[in-house]
Design an enzyme around this catalytic site. Structure first.
Site, PDB file in Angstrom:
ATOM      1  N   THR A  96       4.485  -9.064   0.312  1.00  0.00           N
ATOM      2  CA  THR A  96       3.037  -9.208   0.370  1.00  0.00           C
ATOM      3  C   THR A  96       2.443  -8.354  -0.739  1.00  0.00           C
ATOM      4  O   THR A  96       2.494  -7.122  -0.681  1.00  0.00           O
ATOM      5  CB  THR A  96       2.510  -8.761   1.742  1.00  0.00           C
ATOM      6  OG1 THR A  96       3.123  -9.572   2.745  1.00  0.00           O
ATOM      7  CG2 THR A  96       0.997  -8.905   1.820  1.00  0.00           C
ATOM      8  N   LYS A 171      -1.743 -15.083   2.223  1.00  0.00           N
ATOM      9  CA  LYS A 171      -1.180 -13.998   3.030  1.00  0.00           C
ATOM     10  C   LYS A 171      -2.204 -12.876   3.201  1.00  0.00           C
ATOM     11  O   LYS A 171      -2.353 -12.323   4.302  1.00  0.00           O
ATOM     12  CB  LYS A 171       0.095 -13.462   2.386  1.00  0.00           C
ATOM     13  CG  LYS A 171       0.775 -12.321   3.143  1.00  0.00           C
ATOM     14  CD  LYS A 171       1.322 -12.748   4.508  1.00  0.00           C
ATOM     15  CE  LYS A 171       1.730 -11.572   5.377  1.00  0.00           C
ATOM     16  NZ  LYS A 171       2.891 -10.839   4.911  1.00  0.00           N
ATOM     17  N   LYS A 239      -2.449  -1.031   2.991  1.00  0.00           N
ATOM     18  CA  LYS A 239      -2.151  -1.596   1.673  1.00  0.00           C
ATOM     19  C   LYS A 239      -2.623  -3.053   1.579  1.00  0.00           C
ATOM     20  O   LYS A 239      -3.254  -3.460   0.600  1.00  0.00           O
ATOM     21  CB  LYS A 239      -0.636  -1.548   1.423  1.00  0.00           C
ATOM     22  CG  LYS A 239      -0.171  -2.177   0.123  1.00  0.00           C
ATOM     23  CD  LYS A 239       1.255  -2.752   0.246  1.00  0.00           C
ATOM     24  CE  LYS A 239       1.293  -3.992   1.133  1.00  0.00           C
ATOM     25  NZ  LYS A 239       2.485  -4.829   1.000  1.00  0.00           N
TER      26      LYS A 239
END
Lengths: 288, 288, 288, 288
Positions: A96, A171, A239
């Site tokens: 990701t 995503k 993140k």
């Protein structure tokens, strides 16, 4: 059968590697700390010393690492995988990552005559082990077709979202919603406990109502029990929300609830909850 | 059979009244604009001229109005329902109100020797019409027992949350999550459209993934189509989030994502989207 | 000379009372805990047992209390000041209150034939003692003229903002900015200390630059030293931001940075920093 | 006398160049669009065709450009300034940049044997023209000493904050406060106008009170008049807040009010206010 290299043997990568072996793909693996490769060597994989070495003999190179920095390192660093790449090779980024970095990486791959797919996954460790991941793919349809058997060995569903970067963006869109839903749930449950309600009952009603998503059903019990054994670490949630906000900046899309939620996750990081499950965000609200 | 008074004949109240009639309860109704009572008169209800008149002959008085102000008005205003109350009567507030006001009202009811339940509902117009509401009840268990047949005529599920105000708090907890999930969905979908993704596909993936709640599944299509025909007006979502934030203040519970989301809804109000479905909040993000 | 009653002898009220005595106004004072009145009795004030008693002989009644609840109590509670009011009397609310409550109170005053001014002040204890407060006045200009000598005894500057409530709104506008500037300063200084900068130098540069307000110059040193001896308690800053947000709701004005900052102050309350100076908000950011 | 190269002739860079000429420094300038160099050529500067060419003969190279991307381009791009660098040369970055990029650039400079200072400035066009800028410097003290006459030609005050990157961080700390103060002022003034207050009077009171910073005094009138002639473009304010948030991420410092404010600026960008003065952020709150 295509020879596959898989770089990154965390909870996700290890499960994915096992399923590739089960499906009979010749597999070489690489991980920064080599001991994570040992059980896979016993199961039939070759263990490479560097990303480059892993890539050298492969037809398809898959990466499953933590963030942009790690991805940059394993592809472009010293003895990086791109040094072992050959024209025609297919590179698949399952991590990701920020869309910006994915596009830069795709450009580097293209410069070397390689095909590139961004193919981050939804699902966590259990789905990785069971071969039931969902792939969110960006890139060329024919390239995807070419590697479909490989992805099918690791996952159940493949969504092709569009050109390079589309998988990464999808995503981030998913995870920003996960992050906000969990932060808001933390606020809701702490309000419930402060009001003296029976929080199990409250969570039960929420889980069966209009807001009852899997996030609510799986993170709620962790928040109430204080069991923050890690399914997905708070640092990675922070993140992912950061990458989502970066994409908001790039595309001039305001993301005010994401922005508010990310700061709460950072407060949790500042309290040392870095490696706890992201459900631990509720602790920030509980004060002392 | 208990004689029931129902005050407030909006989309919700009208459906509830019809189900009370179907179940055979003698019913008197009141609404500020009297013409909303006419179809119910045809269906067998008596129509009162004032809340007091509605309450006078009743054993149970139910209120289903918009907000604290309307509730205060129909209970305590001139010719208000409390003027028609008698000791032993049961008063049921089904509106979504602030916990603070609910407790004040309960105190007034107690002063007059009445029983009081706060019993806001989840579900919207279709559920109200089908008699499939869910009641979130605060107050005395024996009082609840006493009126259970009445609630069962209008809804399918009854949750008893605890003492007075618990139902109100539970409802606000639910709605604050609805509000945040919808605001975050708006951000996510606008990011998707700005990134050039196929938004139907994106919504489909989200709906079937970890964040896939009924809010996502029902509000997403409205955001994408721009069809803001009202299921739940933006002004009421803004109101519910305001009441939730007020409860956060009272109980010293920080609600940062709720706070961020409420301001976006207020931006939508400032743009005149007051009576649109709250899915219209996405328009604020779309800029011009 | 007009006889003055002053209700509320906190840090501010006590200073105001002394200056009224110095200027020669016959003064009766009231405070919930009576011992705060004793030093003023020694200085020549009469001490009343109830707000009503304080009001009874007075021409002008001044209130200086903590919040809407306290104001409601001293004016409308048992033995409240309005019970001692007579037509023609001037009532002056100097407390920082919600505009909504100020308007309701003004209506009650008018019903009794009294004049009403909302006249909250800027400045804190030192200015109250030195007679150097600034009054932000809402209400009738002729009424203001009538009591100008009284206000001049306590303050240096009088701003007449407009009709009833204007003073209250102006005060909230001022304090919301104080609250946001201080919260942002806390973020800035904590970033500076985390980056290893010399925070005294940083604060010096900020204080002398474009953002150098009195808030920056007075709250910055407290944040750096951790000396949270109270000039203005965090609970009151949280309260004022809450009233400001309430006014935003009422007037459909989005206040997103105020909303974000208020939640941080509430986090500080949740950590027990209730009575510390509001500069202590920086502790929330410092984590553990 | 040291030979100086100055790259970037926007409003700031042009003023700086003129002052260097006035002080008698031999000067070569470069700007992407060359016509901006013509007036300076008439004033005695040499005009280079590329950053490299500008750097080649210089002892000191100064950059004053828009953002990280532009800085990267002029230093490291094709025919970039670093190609013209020699050991011993001093490179000075006066642009407002992310600390992360500044550190990377400093590393590149060091690799080539150059000295590096980050020296962003406060003050805008008038100060640049008058030679009254303030420099916020990070880097080696001896290097700073070496170029002090050059900086003194352009500015009045030099603050040495510490090692490389300290100047960049200080500048971001300053600008995040500018951004939040202006956003909160916009909220405050729009609340004032919605409440029907005399906004000039309100701004006057604020300007002379505890929150009265230069930001309040200079941006307030622009917000009220709607004159958004650009002193500092909204896009750059958004950029600076983005860099500040990035630094918060890197140093695990929560910045919740900065985060809220940045999203409002992005809403303004989404409405096309990109090149307006950042005071235009108030338009987002005004709705339609």
């Amino acid at each position: 059968m295509q020879r596959v290299a898989l770089i990154g043997l965390g909870l996700m990568g290890s499960g994915m590697a096992r399923n590739l072996l089960k499906a009979g793909f010749p597999l070489v693996v690489y991980n920064r700390s080599l001991e994570k490769g040992l059980p896979l060597r016993d199961a039939g994989a070759e263990v490479a010393d560097t990303p480059r070495q892993a890539a050298e003999g492969a037809d398809v190179v898959i990466s499953m690492v933590a963030d942009d920095g790690a991805s940059r390192h394993i592809w472009l660093g010293e003895a990086g995988a791109l040094e072992g790449a050959r024209p025609g090779m297919v590179l698949i980024e399952c991590s990701t990552l920020s869309t910006r970095w994915v596009r830069e990486l795709a450009g580097r791959a293209q410069d070397m005559g390689c095909q590139f797919l961004d193919a981050p996954v939804t699902g966590s460790q259990p789905q990785a082990e069971a071969g039931e991941l969902t792939f969110l793919v960006g890139g060329d349809a024919r390239t995807l077709e070419q590697v479909e058997p490989i992805l099918k060995a690791m996952g159940r569903t493949i969504h092709h979202l569009g050109p390079t970067g589309s998988g990464a963006t999808m995503k981030l869109i998913n995870n920003l919603l996960v992050g906000v839903q969990a932060a808001a749930l933390a606020e809701a449950l702490h309000l419930a406990e402060s009001a003296g309600l029976d929080t199990s009952q409250v969570l039960d009603i929420l889980s069966n109502g209009a807001v009852g998503s899997a996030v609510v059903r799986t993170k709620g019990p962790k928040m109430l029990s204080g069991d923050y054994s890690t399914q997905f670490a708070l640092r990675w949630m922070h993140k992912d929300m950061t990458y989502a906000l970066d994409e908001g900046v790039e595309r001039t899309v305001p993301l005010p609830t994401v922005a508010a939620a990310r700061e709460i996750y950072r407060m949790a990081l500042a309290r040392g909850l870095t490696d706890a499950d992201f459900a631990a965000v509720v602790e920030v609200l509980r004060g002392a």
